[in-house]
Design a protein around this motif. Structure first.
Motif, PDB file in Angstrom:
ATOM      1  N   THR A 121       0.850  -1.184   0.000  1.00  0.00           N
ATOM      2  CA  THR A 121       0.000   0.000   0.000  1.00  0.00           C
ATOM      3  C   THR A 121       0.886   1.234   0.000  1.00  0.00           C
ATOM      4  O   THR A 121       1.842   1.312   0.764  1.00  0.00           O
ATOM      5  CB  THR A 121      -0.922   0.025   1.226  1.00  0.00           C
ATOM      6  N   ASP A 174      -3.758   0.410  -3.046  1.00  0.00           N
ATOM      7  CA  ASP A 174      -3.617  -0.830  -2.290  1.00  0.00           C
ATOM      8  C   ASP A 174      -3.508  -1.945  -3.320  1.00  0.00           C
ATOM      9  O   ASP A 174      -4.497  -2.336  -3.937  1.00  0.00           O
ATOM     10  CB  ASP A 174      -4.831  -1.039  -1.376  1.00  0.00           C
ATOM     11  N   SER A 176      -2.816  -5.706  -4.479  1.00  0.00           N
ATOM     12  CA  SER A 176      -2.846  -7.107  -4.071  1.00  0.00           C
ATOM     13  C   SER A 176      -2.149  -7.929  -5.140  1.00  0.00           C
ATOM     14  O   SER A 176      -2.539  -7.900  -6.312  1.00  0.00           O
ATOM     15  CB  SER A 176      -4.290  -7.581  -3.885  1.00  0.00           C
ATOM     16  N   SER A 183      -4.921  -7.233  -8.126  1.00  0.00           N
ATOM     17  CA  SER A 183      -5.792  -6.068  -8.309  1.00  0.00           C
ATOM     18  C   SER A 183      -5.141  -4.858  -7.665  1.00  0.00           C
ATOM     19  O   SER A 183      -4.216  -4.982  -6.863  1.00  0.00           O
ATOM     20  CB  SER A 183      -7.172  -6.311  -7.682  1.00  0.00           C
ATOM     21  N   SER A 185      -6.597  -1.349  -5.731  1.00  0.00           N
ATOM     22  CA  SER A 185      -7.712  -0.523  -5.263  1.00  0.00           C
ATOM     23  C   SER A 185      -7.205   0.902  -5.078  1.00  0.00           C
ATOM     24  O   SER A 185      -6.175   1.114  -4.429  1.00  0.00           O
ATOM     25  CB  SER A 185      -8.274  -1.067  -3.946  1.00  0.00           C
ATOM     26  N   THR A 187      -7.928   4.878  -3.891  1.00  0.00           N
ATOM     27  CA  THR A 187      -8.742   5.865  -3.184  1.00  0.00           C
ATOM     28  C   THR A 187      -8.383   7.225  -3.762  1.00  0.00           C
ATOM     29  O   THR A 187      -7.265   7.706  -3.610  1.00  0.00           O
ATOM     30  CB  THR A 187      -8.474   5.840  -1.675  1.00  0.00           C
ATOM     31  N   THR A 193     -13.565   5.321  -4.255  1.00  0.00           N
ATOM     32  CA  THR A 193     -12.681   4.157  -4.227  1.00  0.00           C
ATOM     33  C   THR A 193     -13.128   3.162  -5.284  1.00  0.00           C
ATOM     34  O   THR A 193     -14.305   2.818  -5.359  1.00  0.00           O
ATOM     35  CB  THR A 193     -12.698   3.469  -2.845  1.00  0.00           C
ATOM     36  N   LYS A 194     -12.183   2.728  -6.124  1.00  0.00           N
ATOM     37  CA  LYS A 194     -12.503   1.749  -7.152  1.00  0.00           C
ATOM     38  C   LYS A 194     -11.380   0.723  -7.225  1.00  0.00           C
ATOM     39  O   LYS A 194     -10.239   1.006  -6.841  1.00  0.00           O
ATOM     40  CB  LYS A 194     -12.702   2.415  -8.518  1.00  0.00           C
ATOM     41  N   THR A 195     -11.705  -0.452  -7.724  1.00  0.00           N
ATOM     42  CA  THR A 195     -10.731  -1.533  -7.839  1.00  0.00           C
ATOM     43  C   THR A 195     -10.577  -1.930  -9.303  1.00  0.00           C
ATOM     44  O   THR A 195     -11.563  -2.175  -9.996  1.00  0.00           O
ATOM     45  CB  THR A 195     -11.168  -2.758  -7.016  1.00  0.00           C
ATOM     46  N   GLU A 197      -9.125  -4.753 -11.646  1.00  0.00           N
ATOM     47  CA  GLU A 197      -8.629  -6.124 -11.682  1.00  0.00           C
ATOM     48  C   GLU A 197      -7.484  -6.233 -12.680  1.00  0.00           C
ATOM     49  O   GLU A 197      -7.562  -5.705 -13.797  1.00  0.00           O
ATOM     50  CB  GLU A 197      -9.758  -7.082 -12.078  1.00  0.00           C
TER      51      GLU A 197
END
Length: 223
Positions: A121, A174, A176, A183, A185, A187, A193-195, A197
């Motif tokens: 992060t 963030d 992963s 993915s 994410s 902010t 906030t959206k992710t 993929e």
């Protein structure tokens, strides 16, 4: 591991099992002990960032008791310029600065490699007079400061509100890292906030700065 509590006790020959089943008794927190075993086995502690400051402090005490090096919470990430027309890097303070104009057909690339963890992060602080024509690339997927995003093999799509300049904005990412289930994410400064993929696991994040509109400062911070 050498020089830990376990290595010293077993090597001394004075630490003997407490019952006929060969079990050893240690008068410490069993819950935190499981985290230490997890770290010794896997090299990381799962859900680490969900711990409160108090929980982290207590876990640090347990690591110190067992003489196991405390895991690095902020992974070592840094800027690596792969091209440098008019760019400066300060890795002490994690700042990349565009100081001169580049020809319109050139671009500047800064890369920060991801450490060998499953999650990282970081905050990116952007200060500029005009909207930088910039994109943050995770492999072949990307997010631009104009609020657009694209996945590998697809075109750009409107995704979030474009950032407004002059000014300073702070973005949180963030990431992963889980193979084809990776993915990122985001902010956004607006609170959105959206992710996104990612179809493949990226090895780094790249900041692409295009032509003369990119005067500004980009500061990276692991959190």
């Amino acid at each position: 591991e050498k020089e830990t509590f376990f290595w010293a006790m077993l090597r001394s020959g004075q630490w003997q099992p407490d019952d006929n089943d060969g079990r050893y008794f240690i008068d410490r927190s069993p819950e935190r002990f499981s985290k230490i075993l997890e770290y010794l086995r896997d090299g990381e502690v799962w859900n680490w960032r969900q711990f409160s400051a108090d929980e982290t402090a207590k876990l640090r005490e347990e690591f110190d008791y067992y003489q196991v090096p405390f895991p690095e919470l902020n992974p070592a990430i840094h800027w690596e310029p792969t091209t440098e027309p008019g760019l400066q890097v300060d890795n002490t303070n994690m700042i990349a600065t565009r100081v001169t104009s580049a020809p319109t057909n050139e671009r500047s690339v800064y890369t920060t490699p991801f450490p060998s963890v499953q999650r990282v992060t970081f905050l990116l602080k952007v200060t500029a007079k005009t909207l930088p024509r910039s994109g943050l690339y995770f492999g072949d997927s990307a997010i631009s400061l104009a609020g657009r995003a694209k996945k590998k093999g697809k075109g750009w799509e409107d995704w979030l509100p474009a950032l407004t300049f002059p000014g300073m904005h702070e973005l949180k990412f963030d990431v992963s890292l889980c193979g084809t289930s990776s993915s990122v994410s985001v902010t956004w400064p607006t609170g959105d906030t959206k992710t996104l993929e990612l179809p493949e696991q990226p090895t780094c994040m790249e900041l692409l700065l295009h032509n003369a509109l990119d005067f500004g400062t980009f500061q990276l911070q692991a959190v």
